[in-house]
Motif scaffolding. Sequence first.
Motif, PDB file in Angstrom:
ATOM      1  N   TRP A 117       0.841  -1.201   0.000  1.00 18.64           N
ATOM      2  CA  TRP A 117       0.000   0.000   0.000  1.00 18.64           C
ATOM      3  C   TRP A 117       0.881   1.256   0.000  1.00 18.64           C
ATOM      4  N   ILE A 121       1.244   4.054  -3.003  1.00 16.01           N
ATOM      5  CA  ILE A 121       0.993   5.482  -2.804  1.00 16.01           C
ATOM      6  C   ILE A 121       2.150   6.297  -3.392  1.00 16.01           C
ATOM      7  N   PHE A 123       4.035   5.354  -5.701  1.00 15.91           N
ATOM      8  CA  PHE A 123       3.948   5.142  -7.145  1.00 15.91           C
ATOM      9  C   PHE A 123       2.890   6.044  -7.791  1.00 15.91           C
ATOM     10  N   ALA A 124       1.880   6.461  -6.997  1.00 11.23           N
ATOM     11  CA  ALA A 124       0.822   7.300  -7.545  1.00 11.23           C
ATOM     12  C   ALA A 124       1.338   8.695  -7.894  1.00 11.23           C
ATOM     13  N   PHE A 125       2.422   9.104  -7.239  1.00 10.69           N
ATOM     14  CA  PHE A 125       3.011  10.413  -7.542  1.00 10.69           C
ATOM     15  C   PHE A 125       3.794  10.314  -8.847  1.00 10.69           C
ATOM     16  N   PRO A 126       3.535  11.216  -9.790  1.00 12.24           N
ATOM     17  CA  PRO A 126       4.437  11.242 -10.939  1.00 12.24           C
ATOM     18  C   PRO A 126       5.834  11.593 -10.442  1.00 12.24           C
ATOM     19  N   GLY A 127       6.840  10.812 -10.850  1.00  7.19           N
ATOM     20  CA  GLY A 127       8.202  10.900 -10.325  1.00  7.19           C
ATOM     21  C   GLY A 127       8.720  12.287 -10.010  1.00  7.19           C
ATOM     22  N   LEU A 129       7.293  15.106  -9.751  1.00  9.57           N
ATOM     23  CA  LEU A 129       6.503  15.878  -8.793  1.00  9.57           C
ATOM     24  C   LEU A 129       6.882  15.532  -7.362  1.00  9.57           C
TER      25      LEU A 129
ATOM     26  N   GLY B 240       0.559  10.256 -16.207  1.00 10.64           N
ATOM     27  CA  GLY B 240       1.421  10.780 -15.145  1.00 10.64           C
ATOM     28  C   GLY B 240       2.770  11.232 -15.686  1.00 10.64           C
ATOM     29  N   ALA B 244       4.102  15.044 -15.452  1.00 12.18           N
ATOM     30  CA  ALA B 244       5.387  15.355 -14.837  1.00 12.18           C
ATOM     31  C   ALA B 244       6.301  16.033 -15.856  1.00 12.18           C
ATOM     32  N   LEU B 262       4.387  25.556 -10.144  1.00 12.53           N
ATOM     33  CA  LEU B 262       4.978  24.750  -9.073  1.00 12.53           C
ATOM     34  C   LEU B 262       6.453  25.091  -8.881  1.00 12.53           C
ATOM     35  N   VAL B 282      -1.547  15.163  -8.566  1.00 12.51           N
ATOM     36  CA  VAL B 282      -1.626  13.751  -8.198  1.00 12.51           C
ATOM     37  C   VAL B 282      -3.062  13.260  -8.296  1.00 12.51           C
ATOM     38  N   VAL B 286      -4.194  10.059 -10.452  1.00 12.56           N
ATOM     39  CA  VAL B 286      -4.882   8.914  -9.842  1.00 12.56           C
ATOM     40  C   VAL B 286      -6.244   8.698 -10.516  1.00 12.56           C
TER      41      VAL B 286
END
Lengths: 283, 306
Positions: A117, A121, A123-127, A129, B240, B244, B262, B282, B286
């Motif tokens: 989990w 989470i 992984f949900a962030f674009p790298g 960012l 994504g 990015a 940003l 994000v 998602v």
Amino acid sequence: MNLPKKYRINKIIKKRKGIILGGMLVLALIFTGILAPWLAPYDPYRQDLNNTLAPPDQNHPFGTDNFGRDILSRVIYGARVSLLEIFVSVSLSLIIGVPLGLIAGFFGGRVDQLIMWCLDIIFAFPGILLAILIVSVLGPSLFNMLIAIAIFSVPVYGRLTRNLTLTIKELEYVGAAKALGATNKRIIFRHILKNAFAPLIVQASLTAGGVILSASSLSFLGLGVQPPIAEWGAMISNGRSFIGIAPHLSFFPGIAIAIVVLSFNMLGDGLRDLLDPKLKNKI
Amino acid sequence: MIHYIIKKLLVFPLVIITVSLIIFAVLRFIPGDPARLMAGKQATQEAVEQMRERLGLNQHFFVQYGKFLKNAVKGDLGVSIRSEKTVISILGKSFPNTFKLVIVSYVIAVLIGVIAGILAAIYQYSWIDQVVMFLAILGASTANFWVALMGMNLFAVKLGWLPLLGTGSWKHFILPALSLAWYPTALIARMSRSSMLEVIRQDYIKTARAKGLNEFKVYIKHALRNALIPIVTVIGLHFGVLLAGAVVTETVFNWPGLGRLLVDAVRYRDYPLIQGSVLLSVTSVVTVNFVVDLLITQINPRLKFD
């Protein structure tokens, strides 16, 4: 096969030309980094304000920048920074990701769910960012940037290690080790980790190119390596203001990035096909 | 299938809440006192304390987070330290610009990537395959900001065909959108090629040929449908990547979008703005991944029985 030796060697080279070419280029990068002081024709930080923005010529094969610094020398010294970037962030993400994956895969259940989990989470962030978020807290510098890049690559190693662990722990020799009374520690380190090593190395080679691209992007944005350090992304960023009059400022560092990324990708692809053809398209 | 969708629907808000908690928590560690930052350099100690009170910074972390979440649901993400405008109004201005750019690049990357990859697979080892693979390798190894700068130099400065910076006409879109699409197009083309190659070798393709279908029907009706499943998964993940990448592309082209916002916010330590823009980015990633997951269950009938 009873082919004449010459043909056999040709076949091996043909099949593995990616590894050979990629590997040679990676070695060339390492030597360039180590031998930078002897290879570079000039001091990469020496300014010559009488000779700024000079296009490539005999004295300066890649030209000079807005401070009159020799771009060839700066590109050569940039190899050192790139090697450091790859080494630090790949090892950091391996050190964090592999144990997490081993624990998740070996023990399963709640622990597995919790770890996965957390990794999902991240992984949900674009790298980039996530890296920007981390850099905004730690402040822009080379090492803070590398920590940020390492953190967003952790899920890649964590997932891979978990999946490998799940497969390996069902194999007969692990069962045999268990029957012989081996401790969990021994099974994890001697049997699972040892056999997960090759795919992890392949993945490390495949992500090395990505590390260079992310690091140069962050430095380009001014959130990574700070001037005057000779880093390729920062050099391209510096050349941005002169793109109309002196494109060579950005051109050569960009070519250097492309060659390094390409060589790690070729090496990684080649190693993957060699070590485990089944993994093709999977990692 | 219904279970799968319900499970995904339940997990979706949970992911967003966890993400927001991480962003909120991470930004508390920014060095420097936000109350002092907001009150201004010349502010007295008393004014700083008042600001701290107003921002609720002296409350417990979870109380602060709870308030943030409650306000966020209502569309209130706080006030930017630098411009003193509401974060939501700033995001409202820049997000559409980023969205337009990302969508245009997305369409370019998917169209060119999928078509090129499939053609390369159908004509494996031909010159088409070689050209596509060469470009795909090139695309995956060049930095997108470098491609953007070189494109600017060639098409805007040297040839004068396209505008250098700014927004406005459709011409302003070409360079930013193409340089942003450059990297994902390469990856999508590569993935589409290998996915198609895997499918073409399957027995049911031989059957389709054996029953006398023409090549077009074999490829489009039988092969493509099965090859699409991994392709769609990869395409979904690339939203994504594009978002990015937009951070960098927008900086190169002075594009007034979320990415540039940003980067500026980080430079000025404008933490409510950092918080808002990362959260928005994000959340959109998602959401897109969620939609793609649902889409995959639609095109992959095998999943319906799980």
